[in-house]
Design a protein around this motif. Sequence first.
Motif, PDB file in Angstrom:
ATOM      1  N   GLY A   9      -7.818 -15.042  47.556  1.00 22.36           N
ATOM      2  CA  GLY A   9      -7.814 -14.991  49.011  1.00 22.36           C
ATOM      3  C   GLY A   9      -9.139 -15.419  49.610  1.00 22.36           C
ATOM      4  N   LEU A  10      -9.212 -15.368  50.945  1.00 19.24           N
ATOM      5  CA  LEU A  10     -10.404 -15.786  51.668  1.00 19.24           C
ATOM      6  C   LEU A  10     -11.279 -14.567  51.942  1.00 19.24           C
ATOM      7  N   ASN A  11     -12.410 -14.478  51.248  1.00 22.16           N
ATOM      8  CA  ASN A  11     -13.361 -13.395  51.450  1.00 22.16           C
ATOM      9  C   ASN A  11     -14.765 -13.935  51.213  1.00 22.16           C
ATOM     10  N   LYS A  12     -15.768 -13.079  51.310  1.00 19.85           N
ATOM     11  CA  LYS A  12     -17.150 -13.545  51.193  1.00 19.85           C
ATOM     12  C   LYS A  12     -17.439 -14.124  49.808  1.00 19.85           C
ATOM     13  N   ASP A  13     -16.907 -13.511  48.793  1.00 20.36           N
ATOM     14  CA  ASP A  13     -17.170 -13.994  47.431  1.00 20.36           C
ATOM     15  C   ASP A  13     -16.559 -15.367  47.195  1.00 20.36           C
ATOM     16  N   THR A  14     -15.273 -15.513  47.548  1.00 18.19           N
ATOM     17  CA  THR A  14     -14.619 -16.810  47.333  1.00 18.19           C
ATOM     18  C   THR A  14     -15.202 -17.878  48.259  1.00 18.19           C
ATOM     19  N   ALA A  15     -15.513 -17.500  49.500  1.00 18.39           N
ATOM     20  CA  ALA A  15     -16.085 -18.464  50.448  1.00 18.39           C
ATOM     21  C   ALA A  15     -17.430 -18.980  49.950  1.00 18.39           C
ATOM     22  N   LYS A  16     -18.237 -18.113  49.344  1.00 19.81           N
ATOM     23  CA  LYS A  16     -19.550 -18.516  48.827  1.00 19.81           C
ATOM     24  C   LYS A  16     -19.386 -19.552  47.720  1.00 19.81           C
ATOM     25  N   VAL A  17     -18.489 -19.278  46.776  1.00 21.08           N
ATOM     26  CA  VAL A  17     -18.292 -20.196  45.652  1.00 21.08           C
ATOM     27  C   VAL A  17     -17.704 -21.519  46.147  1.00 21.08           C
ATOM     28  N   VAL A  18     -16.691 -21.448  47.020  1.00 22.66           N
ATOM     29  CA  VAL A  18     -16.019 -22.659  47.499  1.00 22.66           C
ATOM     30  C   VAL A  18     -16.979 -23.525  48.316  1.00 22.66           C
ATOM     31  N   SER A  19     -17.787 -22.908  49.186  1.00 26.12           N
ATOM     32  CA  SER A  19     -18.736 -23.682  49.993  1.00 26.12           C
ATOM     33  C   SER A  19     -19.777 -24.365  49.108  1.00 26.12           C
ATOM     34  N   GLU A  20     -20.192 -23.695  48.025  1.00 31.20           N
ATOM     35  CA  GLU A  20     -21.149 -24.308  47.099  1.00 31.20           C
ATOM     36  C   GLU A  20     -20.515 -25.501  46.378  1.00 31.20           C
ATOM     37  N   ILE A  21     -19.254 -25.351  45.979  1.00 29.94           N
ATOM     38  CA  ILE A  21     -18.555 -26.454  45.290  1.00 29.94           C
ATOM     39  C   ILE A  21     -18.428 -27.659  46.223  1.00 29.94           C
ATOM     40  N   ILE A  22     -18.039 -27.417  47.474  1.00 28.35           N
ATOM     41  CA  ILE A  22     -17.895 -28.514  48.440  1.00 28.35           C
ATOM     42  C   ILE A  22     -19.245 -29.174  48.704  1.00 28.35           C
ATOM     43  N   TYR A  23     -20.277 -28.366  48.873  1.00 35.96           N
ATOM     44  CA  TYR A  23     -21.626 -28.881  49.160  1.00 35.96           C
ATOM     45  C   TYR A  23     -22.116 -29.792  48.041  1.00 35.96           C
ATOM     46  N   GLU A  24     -21.828 -29.425  46.799  1.00 32.96           N
ATOM     47  CA  GLU A  24     -22.266 -30.219  45.658  1.00 32.96           C
ATOM     48  C   GLU A  24     -21.401 -31.462  45.453  1.00 32.96           C
ATOM     49  N   SER A  25     -20.191 -31.466  46.013  1.00 32.28           N
ATOM     50  CA  SER A  25     -19.239 -32.548  45.739  1.00 32.28           C
ATOM     51  C   SER A  25     -19.263 -33.659  46.774  1.00 32.28           C
TER      52      SER A  25
END
Length: 565
Positions: free
Chosen positions: A218-234
Motif C-alpha cells: 500500500g501507499l505509506n511513508k515506507d513504501t513512498a520513500k523506497v518508490v521515490s528513491e527508485i524513480i529518482y535514480e531511474s
Amino acid sequence: MLNLLIILAERFSMIGLLAFILSRANFFKKVISNNVSYKDIAILIAIFSLIGIIGTYVGIPINGAIANSRVVGPMIAGLLGGPFIGLIVGFIAGLHRFLIGGFTALACGISTTVEGLIGGIIKKYYKNTVDWKIAFLAGIIGETLQMILILAISRPFSSALSLVDVIGLPMILVNSSGIAVFMLIIKSVFDEIDTIESRQAKIMLNITSKTIPYIRSGLNKDTAKVVSEIIYESINVDAVAITDRKTVLAYIGLDDVYDKCQFLKKAEINAFRFKKVYVENSKKGLCLLSSVTAPLYCYDELVGTLKLFRKNKFVNSTDIEVAKGLSNLISNQLEIADAENQKRIADEMKFNALQAQINPHFLFNALNTVISFIQYNPDGASRLLITLSEYLRNNLRYAGKWIMICKELENIDAYLFIEKARFGDKINVVKDIDDDLLNMYIPALLIQPIVENAVKHGILPKDNGGTVVIKIKDNNDDFIRFSVEDDGEGINNEMLDRILRDGYGTNMGIGLHNVYERVQSISKGAFFKIESKRGHGTKVTFDFPKFYEENKEEVSSGFKVVNSR
C-alpha cells in the motif's frame, strides 16, 4: 532548363529549412502521431497552406506564369492528414495562386487543389507513414497532372505548350524530390519518437520490476520513500516527491521542494478530478523551480500525488508523459495490492468459516471418545486429551504457513491416533517416506486433507475398515512425489471427472480440489493425478517442488483448506 532546375532547387531549400524547423516542434510530433484535436487540425491546415503560398512567392516568373514549389504544402498535408486536410490546404493554396492571375491561374488553382486531394487519397489507402518512394511517385503524378491541366485549360495553347516545355521537367523533378525529402524528415521524427518511447518503456519496466514488492503493502511513508528513491535514480529529474491527500510521505532531491508539497492547490485538485497532470513553472529569486504533478488513484479514488521537479528549466512534454506513465503504473499497482489484500481477507474469512464448521464436528466426536475412555481407561483418556489439544493447537498455529514435512506428519499422526481411538483396528496406516525429505518445507495442511478424506470417505464406510498408505519419495532433483492410497470405497467415475474442475465444491470433492489448486498455484502444470475404482479404493499422487526453507512469497490468502473429499 538546367539553370531553371538549379534555381528551383535553391528556392526549394527555403521550404526544406522550414520543414526541418517544423519537424523539431513538439506540436508537429503530436500531429504526425495522430494525437490531434480540432485546434491542432486547424493549425496544421494553416501551416501547410502557408507553405503552399510561400512556394508560390519564391517561384520564378516565366512567360507570364510561375515555376514554383507550391504543390509541396498541399501534397504533404494530404500525405499526413488524409483527403479532407489535403483538399482544404490545396484549395487555399490554389485559390491564392488563382487570385494572383496570369494565363495559367485557373489551371494552377485547380491542379493544386487536386494534388492535395491525391496526397490524401494515398494516405487513406496507405495505413502506415507514407514511404518516401511513394511520396516521390505521388509528386510525379501530381506535377504531371498539373502540366496536363495547363495544356488543357490555359490559352493560347502555343504559350501553354512553350511554358510546359520549359518548366515541366524541372518542376516535376524538384517538387517530387522535395516531397520525398519532406517525408524523409518526417520519418526521422517518427524514428525519434519510437526511440524515446522505447527508452521510456524500458525505464517503466525497470521501475515496475523494482517497485512491485514494495507497493504491494500500500501507499505509506515506507513504501513512498523506497518508490521515490527508485524513480529518482531511474529518470533524469532534480527531485521526486510522493504525497497522500494531506501530507508529504517522502521526497528526495532538492531540499526546497518540501515546502512546495505541503498543500495541494485548488487548481491541482480540480485537475485531479479529470485525471490530468498539473504543471507549474515558478521563479524563486533568480532560480526557476518547475514541477509536474500527477494524481495517484486507487479504483478512481484520489489517494495521493507524484511530483517531479526540475531546477532552472521548464517542464517539457517528455516530463509530462513520464509523469503520466508513472502515475498509471503506481495507481495500477495500488489497485492490484488492494485487490490482493481484499482477496486475502475474504479467503481468511472463508477459511475460518470452514474451520469453524469442521472442527466442532471433529471435536465433539473426539470428546465423546475421551468420555468413554474415562470410564475404563483413564490413562488412555489423558493421552487422548493431550493429543487432541496438540492437534487443535497445530491446526491454528500452522494454518496458512509453511512447515517442514516432519511437522505435517506429526499432525497427521495426531489425527490418526484420535481416529484409531474411536474406530480401533478399522484403520491401518503404512508409511514409506525418505528420511532426507523430512526437513523440506511444504504449505501446512497439504497432505493431511487427503489422509482425512481417505479415512473418512474411503476406510470408515467399509465394515471391515482398511489401510491407508502414505508415500513421500524423492522424484528427481526438483520435485518430491507424494501419494496417499486407500483400499476403501473409491469414487464413482462421474464424481472423479468433476473433482479437479474449477468451481467444483461439493462435500465429496472440495478437499482434493483445494489441494490441487494449492499445488498448481505454486508449480503450474505440476503432476497431479487421482486414480479410483468404486469398491477398490483411491490413490492420489502429486509432485511438489523442493523447498529447503519457508517460502515467504506464499500467504494463506491464496489457499482454501478443508478436511473433506
